[in-house]
Write a protein that holds these residues in place. Structure first.
Motif, PDB file in Angstrom:
ATOM      1  N   GLU A   9       0.828  -1.199   0.000  1.00  0.00           N
ATOM      2  CA  GLU A   9       0.000   0.000   0.000  1.00  0.00           C
ATOM      3  C   GLU A   9       0.867   1.255   0.000  1.00  0.00           C
ATOM      4  N   ARG A  69       0.844   4.107  -2.751  1.00  0.00           N
ATOM      5  CA  ARG A  69       0.626   5.514  -2.399  1.00  0.00           C
ATOM      6  C   ARG A  69       1.703   6.396  -3.028  1.00  0.00           C
ATOM      7  N   ASP A 124      -8.462  12.865   3.724  1.00  0.00           N
ATOM      8  CA  ASP A 124      -8.701  11.642   4.477  1.00  0.00           C
ATOM      9  C   ASP A 124     -10.127  11.592   4.998  1.00  0.00           C
ATOM     10  N   GLY A 125     -10.422  10.567   5.795  1.00  0.00           N
ATOM     11  CA  GLY A 125     -11.790  10.370   6.277  1.00  0.00           C
ATOM     12  C   GLY A 125     -12.301  11.493   7.150  1.00  0.00           C
ATOM     13  N   TYR A 142     -17.952  10.388   0.341  1.00  0.00           N
ATOM     14  CA  TYR A 142     -17.524   9.426   1.355  1.00  0.00           C
ATOM     15  C   TYR A 142     -18.465   8.226   1.429  1.00  0.00           C
ATOM     16  N   TYR A 173     -10.569   3.866  -2.544  1.00  0.00           N
ATOM     17  CA  TYR A 173     -10.780   2.681  -1.721  1.00  0.00           C
ATOM     18  C   TYR A 173      -9.449   2.069  -1.287  1.00  0.00           C
ATOM     19  N   ASP A 174      -9.436   1.500  -0.064  1.00  0.00           N
ATOM     20  CA  ASP A 174      -8.239   0.806   0.403  1.00  0.00           C
ATOM     21  C   ASP A 174      -8.271  -0.646  -0.065  1.00  0.00           C
ATOM     22  N   GLU A 214     -12.819  -0.588   1.432  1.00  0.00           N
ATOM     23  CA  GLU A 214     -13.472   0.490   2.165  1.00  0.00           C
ATOM     24  C   GLU A 214     -12.977   1.843   1.662  1.00  0.00           C
ATOM     25  N   SER A 262     -11.300   5.067   2.053  1.00  0.00           N
ATOM     26  CA  SER A 262     -10.343   5.603   3.015  1.00  0.00           C
ATOM     27  C   SER A 262     -10.094   7.092   2.807  1.00  0.00           C
ATOM     28  N   ASN A 263     -10.189   7.548   1.549  1.00  0.00           N
ATOM     29  CA  ASN A 263      -9.930   8.941   1.203  1.00  0.00           C
ATOM     30  C   ASN A 263     -10.849   9.335   0.055  1.00  0.00           C
TER      31      ASN A 263
END
Length: 218
Positions: free
Chosen positions: A75, A79, A97-98, A146, A182-183, A187, A189-190
């Motif tokens: 990851e 990134r 971010d979230g 989101y 998505y991560d 999910e 994530s950002n």
């Protein structure tokens, strides 16, 4: 099973250390083998079945930890690659971010907003506190991102609304597109916002919901 007497070239060296028995267990993560765990004992008669279970459990824990480390490294590499791509894009790009905090902003967007290219202002820029988006009623579109929605809208960015974030540029009209990121677990994530300067004259700001994980934005 799992208790092995030493044999081969290494036996003499190990026995010279007083080691007479060995328990081996594979170190695995999922269906992939990462290696082997060896536990050497002095007294082979004293090895109980619980010792085998202990070594197997330890190997499983090491395998899981190794797998998580590999996922983190993958990851991290992804990134860094994403950052290189974003920094070279001709459009303005920002990643949040979230919690809405700005984590990445490319040089092109800094230029659009009139920010010092050497000033690391993302630390003080939160998308939920973007006064231009709030003033034009665009924040619901950002929040919906989101939830998996993609939206597009245009905003007139006025310097007076962005001064507290460190932006000191001229008035600019931008077309903004929002995208969820998505991560590895699927999910969100950002989120990413892509900004494109338009040639249109000032007009009423508008928002257009595009696609998402549910119904269009009401």
């Amino acid at each position: 099973e799992g208790i092995t007497l030493f044999d081969g070239a290494a036996a003499s060296a190990l026995r010279s250390l007083g080691l007479n028995a060995l328990i081996t267990s594979p170190i695995a993560y999922g269906s992939e083998s990462k290696g082997l765990l060896f536990a050497a004992y002095k007294d082979k008669q004293g090895i109980a079945e619980s010792s085998v279970f202990f070594v197997e459990s330890l190997a499983a824990a090491i395998g899981a930890s190794t797998g998580y480390v590999n996922l983190f490294q993958n990851e991290l590499a992804a990134r860094k690659f994403l950052e290189r791509v974003i920094n070279q894009m001709p459009l303005g790009v920002a990643v949040f971010d979230g919690a809405g905090a700005c984590r990445l902003i490319n040089p092109q967007l800094k230029k659009m907003f009139g920010a010092d290219p050497n000033f690391d202002f993302p630390a003080r820029y939160t998308i939920f506190e973007d006064d231009a988006l709030i003033a034009h009623g665009m924040m619901p579109y950002v929040r919906k991102t989101y939830e998996g929605f993609v939206s597009e809208f245009t905003v007139n960015y006025e310097p007076a609304l962005m001064l507290r974030h460190g932006f000191i540029g001229l008035p600019v009209r931008l077309r903004v597109k929002t995208l969820p990121l998505y991560d590895s677990g699927g999910e969100i994530s950002n989120i990413m916002l892509i900004y494109e300067q338009t040639k249109e004259t000032a007009a009423a700001t508008r928002g257009i919901p595009l696609t998402g994980s549910g119904d269009a934005l009401k």
